[in-house]
Design an enzyme around this catalytic site. Sequence first.
Site, PDB file in Angstrom:
ATOM      1  NE  ARG A 129      -2.500   0.904   3.437  1.00  0.00           N
ATOM      2  CZ  ARG A 129      -3.071   0.769   4.615  1.00  0.00           C
ATOM      3  NH1 ARG A 129      -4.199   1.158   4.779  1.00  0.00           N
ATOM      4  NH2 ARG A 129      -2.316   0.586   5.897  1.00  0.00           N
ATOM      5  CG  HIS A 145       3.878  -8.062   5.383  1.00  0.00           C
ATOM      6  ND1 HIS A 145       4.015  -8.111   6.810  1.00  0.00           N
ATOM      7  CD2 HIS A 145       3.866  -6.750   5.214  1.00  0.00           C
ATOM      8  CE1 HIS A 145       4.093  -7.072   7.231  1.00  0.00           C
ATOM      9  NE2 HIS A 145       3.927  -6.053   6.267  1.00  0.00           N
ATOM     10  CE1 TYR A 168       8.792   3.975  10.227  1.00  0.00           C
ATOM     11  CE2 TYR A 168       8.153   1.862   9.463  1.00  0.00           C
ATOM     12  CZ  TYR A 168       7.998   3.210   9.295  1.00  0.00           C
ATOM     13  OH  TYR A 168       6.990   3.886   8.650  1.00  0.00           O
ATOM     14  CG  HIS A 187       7.702  -1.801  12.219  1.00  0.00           C
ATOM     15  ND1 HIS A 187       8.219  -2.682  11.125  1.00  0.00           N
ATOM     16  CD2 HIS A 187       6.380  -1.448  11.448  1.00  0.00           C
ATOM     17  CE1 HIS A 187       7.533  -2.964  10.222  1.00  0.00           C
ATOM     18  NE2 HIS A 187       6.402  -2.131  10.158  1.00  0.00           N
TER      19      HIS A 187
END
Length: 361
Positions: free
Chosen positions: A75, A105, A140, A263
Amino acid sequence: DIFTNIRKGDILLMHPYETFDPVVDFVRSAARDPEVLAIKQTLYRVSGNSPIIAALAQAAENGKQVSVLVELKARFDEENNLATAELMEKAGIHIIYSIPGLKVHAKVALVLRRNKEGKQVRSYAYISTGNFNEKTATVYADSGLFTSNEVIVNDLHTLFRVLRKEVAEPKFKRLLVARFNLLPELRRRIGYEINMAKAGKEAHIILKMNALQDPAMIDELYKASEAGVKIDLIVRGICCLIPGQAYSKNIRITRIVDSFLEHARIWYFLNGGKPLLFMGSPDWMRRNLYRRIEAVTPVMDEELKQEMIDMLHIQLRDNQKAGWVDENLKNVLKKNPNEEPVRAQYAFYEYLKEKNDRNRL
């Protein structure tokens, strides 16, 4: 030589406290090393002018077999990923495009390398909770593991065969892969903690993730709580589990918002006093557990395992930038003037600094 170091033992990186450079060096070294035969990698989100992409292109130019799965359904990054894939294809890299109806992913890389005598081929892997992106790695908070563990790298070879549609029903021995063996293993691990609690023994689960939304896994945690399992959740974003109820009285939810974006996905099971640690790419959301290819590795090395456990406990003690999630799913600050102040991200930085200073001595 990064390959020599990985052969000596697994290496854990905790970003951004520790540099992302070894990840870039891993791919660069593979591109330049004449003994390296092949590189396989997944890419979900990459930076513009990525040094990793440049290294993969150099590897292809140097005659190595380079295969990269590029997820075109990432996305906000669809256009960038498509352009990146086209550039890599022009450089001679074999591109595996998105699998229809499925998002990949997983954050993994695999290098096949001969020894200097040319007699033995060994594989080296990197498995991460975050993307191959040197820019986001500075803000992150993620974890990455280098390993040459034979069982894990063989599982990764199987995973890449799945991505190339060569295997429909794969068997994984240690790697946990969503849509195959991840959910059964999670249920088994929660079930074991339930049995320990029912037997009057200590049972504890710590789950760190970005989001907890899947109703089936939430029900599993409710069952564990009712059985007496102590459960600590560290959830940064969406959390649909409701604490403070009769069926969730043993569950606490901590949320940390500080300098770095939390994360990492790290899962701890007490396992009768022989803790099990897992780290990887998925949150406990329906999309991650049922509609994506996600990869989770066990952490086998005892010292690295303890480092992750220490990090989790430091985060659970945070009383400066952390809050509880209450029975109304509201954030309640944990600040208590009677407690010693603990700011987890800063405390963990000091922990790693002291550890690395000791190792250098």
